[in-house]
Design a protein around this motif. Sequence first.
Motif, PDB file in Angstrom:
ATOM      1  N   ALA A  34     -30.468 -49.133-134.689  1.00  0.00           N
ATOM      2  CA  ALA A  34     -30.067 -50.335-133.965  1.00  0.00           C
ATOM      3  C   ALA A  34     -29.177 -49.929-132.794  1.00  0.00           C
ATOM      4  CB  ALA A  34     -29.318 -51.283-134.886  1.00  0.00           C
ATOM      5  N   SER A  35     -29.178 -50.727-131.770  1.00  0.00           N
ATOM      6  CA  SER A  35     -28.316 -50.470-130.619  1.00  0.00           C
ATOM      7  C   SER A  35     -26.859 -50.719-131.007  1.00  0.00           C
ATOM      8  CB  SER A  35     -28.692 -51.383-129.457  1.00  0.00           C
ATOM      9  OG  SER A  35     -27.744 -51.255-128.410  1.00  0.00           O
ATOM     10  N   PRO A  36     -25.960 -49.798-130.668  1.00  0.00           N
ATOM     11  CA  PRO A  36     -24.544 -50.001-130.968  1.00  0.00           C
ATOM     12  C   PRO A  36     -23.832 -50.833-129.903  1.00  0.00           C
ATOM     13  CG  PRO A  36     -24.824 -47.889-129.941  1.00  0.00           C
ATOM     14  CD  PRO A  36     -26.208 -48.471-130.099  1.00  0.00           C
ATOM     15  N   ARG A  37     -24.568 -51.282-128.872  1.00  0.00           N
ATOM     16  CA  ARG A  37     -23.964 -51.886-127.684  1.00  0.00           C
ATOM     17  C   ARG A  37     -22.924 -52.971-127.992  1.00  0.00           C
ATOM     18  NH1 ARG A  37     -25.162 -51.612-122.349  1.00  0.00           N
ATOM     19  NH2 ARG A  37     -27.153 -50.567-122.758  1.00  0.00           N
ATOM     20  N   LYS A  38     -23.145 -53.799-128.983  1.00  0.00           N
ATOM     21  CA  LYS A  38     -22.200 -54.904-129.235  1.00  0.00           C
ATOM     22  C   LYS A  38     -20.862 -54.421-129.818  1.00  0.00           C
ATOM     23  CE  LYS A  38     -24.148 -56.067-133.721  1.00  0.00           C
ATOM     24  NZ  LYS A  38     -24.846 -57.066-134.509  1.00  0.00           N
ATOM     25  N   ASN A  39     -20.811 -53.167-130.291  1.00  0.00           N
ATOM     26  CA  ASN A  39     -19.585 -52.657-130.915  1.00  0.00           C
ATOM     27  C   ASN A  39     -18.899 -51.537-130.150  1.00  0.00           C
ATOM     28  OD1 ASN A  39     -19.913 -54.347-133.242  1.00  0.00           O
ATOM     29  ND2 ASN A  39     -21.540 -52.971-133.891  1.00  0.00           N
ATOM     30  N   HIS A  41     -18.323 -49.437-126.006  1.00  0.00           N
ATOM     31  CA  HIS A  41     -18.408 -49.516-124.548  1.00  0.00           C
ATOM     32  C   HIS A  41     -19.433 -48.472-124.094  1.00  0.00           C
ATOM     33  CE1 HIS A  41     -17.028 -50.333-120.456  1.00  0.00           C
ATOM     34  NE2 HIS A  41     -17.344 -49.063-120.253  1.00  0.00           N
ATOM     35  N   VAL A  42     -20.595 -48.934-123.679  1.00  0.00           N
ATOM     36  CA  VAL A  42     -21.677 -48.031-123.287  1.00  0.00           C
ATOM     37  C   VAL A  42     -21.400 -47.471-121.886  1.00  0.00           C
ATOM     38  CG1 VAL A  42     -24.149 -47.838-122.817  1.00  0.00           C
ATOM     39  CG2 VAL A  42     -23.341 -49.224-124.738  1.00  0.00           C
ATOM     40  N   LEU A  43     -21.473 -46.160-121.778  1.00  0.00           N
ATOM     41  CA  LEU A  43     -21.308 -45.475-120.499  1.00  0.00           C
ATOM     42  C   LEU A  43     -22.647 -45.129-119.862  1.00  0.00           C
ATOM     43  CD1 LEU A  43     -18.446 -43.069-121.581  1.00  0.00           C
ATOM     44  CD2 LEU A  43     -18.223 -45.131-120.166  1.00  0.00           C
ATOM     45  N   ALA A  44     -23.654 -44.854-120.687  1.00  0.00           N
ATOM     46  CA  ALA A  44     -24.972 -44.481-120.168  1.00  0.00           C
ATOM     47  C   ALA A  44     -26.042 -44.763-121.213  1.00  0.00           C
ATOM     48  CB  ALA A  44     -24.992 -43.005-119.779  1.00  0.00           C
ATOM     49  N   SER A  45     -27.247 -45.031-120.700  1.00  0.00           N
ATOM     50  CA  SER A  45     -28.391 -45.323-121.566  1.00  0.00           C
ATOM     51  C   SER A  45     -29.555 -44.426-121.200  1.00  0.00           C
ATOM     52  CB  SER A  45     -28.822 -46.784-121.399  1.00  0.00           C
ATOM     53  OG  SER A  45     -27.824 -47.647-121.830  1.00  0.00           O
ATOM     54  N   LEU A  46     -30.423 -44.239-122.144  1.00  0.00           N
ATOM     55  CA  LEU A  46     -31.616 -43.441-121.940  1.00  0.00           C
ATOM     56  C   LEU A  46     -32.728 -44.327-121.377  1.00  0.00           C
ATOM     57  CD1 LEU A  46     -32.545 -40.544-122.385  1.00  0.00           C
ATOM     58  CD2 LEU A  46     -33.177 -41.178-124.701  1.00  0.00           C
ATOM     59  N   ASP A  47     -33.375 -43.879-120.319  1.00  0.00           N
ATOM     60  CA  ASP A  47     -34.520 -44.589-119.742  1.00  0.00           C
ATOM     61  C   ASP A  47     -35.737 -44.253-120.587  1.00  0.00           C
ATOM     62  OD1 ASP A  47     -36.697 -45.527-118.330  1.00  0.00           O
ATOM     63  OD2 ASP A  47     -36.072 -44.667-116.417  1.00  0.00           O
ATOM     64  N   ASN A  57     -36.950 -50.499-127.551  1.00  0.00           N
ATOM     65  CA  ASN A  57     -37.293 -51.679-126.744  1.00  0.00           C
ATOM     66  C   ASN A  57     -36.490 -51.796-125.452  1.00  0.00           C
ATOM     67  OD1 ASN A  57     -39.275 -52.575-128.604  1.00  0.00           O
ATOM     68  ND2 ASN A  57     -37.639 -53.355-129.901  1.00  0.00           N
ATOM     69  N   GLY A  58     -36.231 -50.663-124.803  1.00  0.00           N
ATOM     70  CA  GLY A  58     -35.585 -50.672-123.502  1.00  0.00           C
ATOM     71  C   GLY A  58     -34.070 -50.705-123.503  1.00  0.00           C
ATOM     72  N   ASP A  59     -33.420 -50.896-124.639  1.00  0.00           N
ATOM     73  CA  ASP A  59     -31.950 -50.852-124.692  1.00  0.00           C
ATOM     74  C   ASP A  59     -31.563 -49.671-125.574  1.00  0.00           C
ATOM     75  OD1 ASP A  59     -29.257 -51.401-124.381  1.00  0.00           O
ATOM     76  OD2 ASP A  59     -29.221 -52.795-126.067  1.00  0.00           O
ATOM     77  N   HIS A  60     -31.341 -48.531-124.916  1.00  0.00           N
ATOM     78  CA  HIS A  60     -31.137 -47.282-125.641  1.00  0.00           C
ATOM     79  C   HIS A  60     -29.817 -46.617-125.217  1.00  0.00           C
ATOM     80  CE1 HIS A  60     -33.459 -43.715-127.519  1.00  0.00           C
ATOM     81  NE2 HIS A  60     -32.163 -43.536-127.657  1.00  0.00           N
ATOM     82  N   PRO A  61     -28.660 -47.199-125.620  1.00  0.00           N
ATOM     83  CA  PRO A  61     -27.383 -46.555-125.324  1.00  0.00           C
ATOM     84  C   PRO A  61     -27.408 -45.103-125.796  1.00  0.00           C
ATOM     85  CG  PRO A  61     -27.005 -48.734-126.192  1.00  0.00           C
ATOM     86  CD  PRO A  61     -28.476 -48.441-126.369  1.00  0.00           C
ATOM     87  N   PHE A  62     -26.811 -44.222-124.990  1.00  0.00           N
ATOM     88  CA  PHE A  62     -26.852 -42.803-125.323  1.00  0.00           C
ATOM     89  C   PHE A  62     -25.498 -42.109-125.205  1.00  0.00           C
ATOM     90  CE2 PHE A  62     -28.870 -38.560-125.364  1.00  0.00           C
ATOM     91  CZ  PHE A  62     -29.692 -38.766-126.458  1.00  0.00           C
ATOM     92  N   ILE A  63     -24.590 -42.704-124.450  1.00  0.00           N
ATOM     93  CA  ILE A  63     -23.223 -42.184-124.314  1.00  0.00           C
ATOM     94  C   ILE A  63     -22.295 -43.395-124.383  1.00  0.00           C
ATOM     95  CG2 ILE A  63     -21.594 -40.967-122.825  1.00  0.00           C
ATOM     96  CD1 ILE A  63     -24.084 -39.669-121.452  1.00  0.00           C
ATOM     97  N   TRP A  64     -21.287 -43.346-125.272  1.00  0.00           N
ATOM     98  CA  TRP A  64     -20.387 -44.490-125.394  1.00  0.00           C
ATOM     99  C   TRP A  64     -19.053 -44.066-125.970  1.00  0.00           C
ATOM    100  CZ3 TRP A  64     -24.869 -44.512-128.623  1.00  0.00           C
ATOM    101  CH2 TRP A  64     -24.632 -44.284-129.978  1.00  0.00           C
ATOM    102  N   TRP A  65     -18.103 -45.012-125.934  1.00  0.00           N
ATOM    103  CA  TRP A  65     -16.802 -44.817-126.576  1.00  0.00           C
ATOM    104  C   TRP A  65     -16.399 -46.120-127.263  1.00  0.00           C
ATOM    105  CZ3 TRP A  65     -12.672 -47.899-125.467  1.00  0.00           C
ATOM    106  CH2 TRP A  65     -12.662 -48.564-124.248  1.00  0.00           C
ATOM    107  N   HIS A  66     -15.451 -45.993-128.183  1.00  0.00           N
ATOM    108  CA  HIS A  66     -14.830 -47.153-128.815  1.00  0.00           C
ATOM    109  C   HIS A  66     -13.522 -46.710-129.441  1.00  0.00           C
ATOM    110  CE1 HIS A  66     -16.101 -46.127-133.034  1.00  0.00           C
ATOM    111  NE2 HIS A  66     -17.022 -45.459-132.363  1.00  0.00           N
ATOM    112  N   THR A  67     -12.694 -47.679-129.753  1.00  0.00           N
ATOM    113  CA  THR A  67     -11.436 -47.357-130.418  1.00  0.00           C
ATOM    114  C   THR A  67     -11.642 -47.401-131.930  1.00  0.00           C
ATOM    115  OG1 THR A  67     -10.739 -49.664-130.319  1.00  0.00           O
ATOM    116  CG2 THR A  67      -9.995 -48.221-128.537  1.00  0.00           C
ATOM    117  N   VAL A  68     -10.852 -46.599-132.616  1.00  0.00           N
ATOM    118  CA  VAL A  68     -10.860 -46.564-134.071  1.00  0.00           C
ATOM    119  C   VAL A  68      -9.395 -46.577-134.490  1.00  0.00           C
ATOM    120  CG1 VAL A  68     -11.504 -45.278-136.137  1.00  0.00           C
ATOM    121  CG2 VAL A  68     -12.980 -45.199-134.110  1.00  0.00           C
TER     122      VAL A  68
END
Length: 111
Positions: A34-39, A41-47, A57-68
């Motif tokens: 599943a896409s992690p986008r909702k949880n 901050h996406v920095l880059a996605s795979l085309d 399905n076209g939404d492929h986050p590949f680099i991101w950060w979040h706080t823990v």
Amino acid sequence: IQEAVIQVEDRTHPSTAHLPESWKRTDEWYVYHASPRKNVHVLASLDEKSYKGGEMNGDHPFIWWHTVDAGRAFYTGCGHTKESFAEPLFVKHLLGAIRWAAGVKEGTDRH
């Protein structure tokens, strides 16, 4: 392992500020359940049109950060080949991520 294009969505982060908007590279490309986008901050996605095997399905986050809790977590899907570590753009990407996660301010070695 195949060539693909990473679309940089946020070029303000230390790990992506130096990258081109479309970053073409050769690596192993993961498909997530599943896409992690909702949880995160996406920095880059795979085309997904740039390689064979995209199944998100076209939404492929590949680099991101979040706080823990009080910390920071960073994820990059890049770096599965030994050749990656000889690529100046990838090495700078990784260094920016490590420095950011450690809280090191740009231009210093201190937090």
